[in-house]
Design a protein around this motif. Structure first.
Motif, PDB file in Angstrom:
ATOM      1  N   LEU A 146       2.748  41.012  20.983  1.00 55.19           N
ATOM      2  CA  LEU A 146       2.682  42.270  21.725  1.00 55.19           C
ATOM      3  C   LEU A 146       1.322  42.939  21.571  1.00 55.19           C
ATOM      4  N   ALA A 147       0.527  42.482  20.596  1.00 61.57           N
ATOM      5  CA  ALA A 147      -0.864  42.946  20.504  1.00 61.57           C
ATOM      6  C   ALA A 147      -1.608  42.581  21.786  1.00 61.57           C
ATOM      7  N   GLU A 151       2.293  45.807  27.726  1.00 59.26           N
ATOM      8  CA  GLU A 151       3.140  46.209  28.852  1.00 59.26           C
ATOM      9  C   GLU A 151       4.616  45.946  28.589  1.00 59.26           C
ATOM     10  N   ILE A 152       4.896  44.994  27.675  1.00 58.71           N
ATOM     11  CA  ILE A 152       6.305  44.632  27.521  1.00 58.71           C
ATOM     12  C   ILE A 152       6.917  45.176  26.230  1.00 58.71           C
ATOM     13  N   TYR A 157       4.467  50.641  18.836  1.00 58.07           N
ATOM     14  CA  TYR A 157       4.582  49.340  18.161  1.00 58.07           C
ATOM     15  C   TYR A 157       3.483  48.389  18.650  1.00 58.07           C
ATOM     16  N   ALA A 158       3.319  48.280  19.979  1.00 53.75           N
ATOM     17  CA  ALA A 158       2.310  47.363  20.531  1.00 53.75           C
ATOM     18  C   ALA A 158       0.917  47.746  20.033  1.00 53.75           C
ATOM     19  N   ALA A 159       0.637  49.051  20.023  1.00 48.81           N
ATOM     20  CA  ALA A 159      -0.694  49.495  19.573  1.00 48.81           C
ATOM     21  C   ALA A 159      -0.874  49.223  18.080  1.00 48.81           C
ATOM     22  N   SER A 160       0.202  49.358  17.311  1.00 52.71           N
ATOM     23  CA  SER A 160       0.080  49.083  15.865  1.00 52.71           C
ATOM     24  C   SER A 160      -0.242  47.605  15.639  1.00 52.71           C
TER      25      SER A 160
END
Ligand SMILES: NC(=O)c1ccc[n+]([C@@H]2O[C@H](COP(=O)([O-])OP(=O)(O)OC[C@H]3O[C@@H](n4cnc5c(N)ncnc54)[C@H](OP(=O)(O)O)[C@@H]3O)[C@@H](O)[C@H]2O)c1
Length: 263
Positions: A146-147, A151-152, A157-160
């Protein structure tokens, strides 16, 4: 005749009470590592420690700590400073936020960042002093695919996880001469409790990897000294193409003037 036995290497694994971290602990014990296990659930880790010691003969120490709590984090940092034998840090502890960003509690957002970002950066910093003295010093940082695919997933969380990837890539360059090996691992959906904790049913997801397969693949990448390991990615060239395209942009950023489209 007296025989001296070589000391076993020592690894510290965060988030080791369950899931990916507990599996890393088991695999590292199989490889002969003594272990320090860190998570909040001390009872679960004591049980795992006993099982691993009996099975493999390694020494397993348990350090219960909430890594979002600044006092607990500082006492773990002190343990790391006091334990120069640690040659491998596995920064694995992490969690998600249930629901949408709009519905999230601001304190829960703060807690996620403290766990996924702040504790990982602080523990890396403190561990590095000792790791640089080991010929095989290493840090494994567990990011996520997700890094690369904000979009998904939930934004925080994705940014972390993008932080974890960028942090690891930057360390690889800044500390290239330190002798320490830094690996970013990007799992995709993996069957662990994280899904249920985040209010999702893992069986609703297509293409879920079993946790043993994920960790075995990640350790195969570790053995090859890969910088970024993406276990589910079948065609490695697709990652290399993306990474090379990104690197090709870098010289383009050094310009004294804005691009014509902004003038
Ligand atoms: N499973 C997936 O699909 C997936 C995909 C990509 C990346 N990841 C990443 O993989 C890592 C491990 O996740 P997992 O799937 O194994 O999840 P998990 O089964 O929920 O395990 C998370 C671990 O982190 C620990 N932890 C959670 N909050 C903590 C806190 N405040 N302080 C200290 N430890 C804490 C938990 O232990 P306690 O509850 O005992 O504290 C547990 O040991 C995470 O960084 C996650 O983001 C997972």
């Amino acid at each position: 005749m007296s025989q001296t036995t070589a000391a076993k290497p020592l690894a510290l694994v965060t988030g080791a009470s369950t899931g990916i971290g507990a599996t890393y602990a088991a695999r590292l014990a199989d490889r002969g590592y003594d272990l320090i296990l860190v998570a909040r659930d001390g009872a679960k880790m004591e049980k795992l420690a006993a099982e691993l010691s009996v099975k493999t003969g390694v020494d397993v120490r348990v350090f219960p700590a909430d890594l979002t709590d600044s006092a607990s984090l500082k006492s773990l940092e002190q343990l790391i400073r006091d334990t120069p034998a640690i040659s491998l840090l596995v920064n694995n502890a992490g969690s998600t936020l249930p629901g949408k960003f709009n519905d999230s509690d601001a304190d829960a957002i703060d807690g996620l960042i403290r766990l996924n970002v702040n504790s990982l950066a602080r523990l890396s910093r403190v561990a590095l002093d000792g790791l640089q003295k080991h010929p095989q010093g290493a840090i494994i940082n567990i990011a996520s695919v997700l890094a690369l695919a904000p979009e998904i997933s939930g934004p925080v969380y994705a940014a972390s996880k993008a932080f974890v990837l960028a942090f690891t890539q930057s360390l690889q360059v800044e500390l290239a001469d330190s002798g320490v090996y830094f690996q970013a691992v990007l799992p995709a959906a993996t069957r662990t409790d994280i899904w249920e904790k985040g209010g999702k049913n893992v069986d609703d997801i297509q293409g879920v990897m079993e946790v043993g397969e994920l960790v075995d693949a990640a350790l195969a990448g570790f053995d090859k000294k890969e910088r970024v390991t993406i276990p589910p990615l079948q065609d490695e060239n697709k990652w290399l193409a993306l990474d090379n395209a990104r690197k090709a942009l870098l010289p383009e950023f050094l310009q004294s003037h804005a691009a014509p489209r902004y003038r």
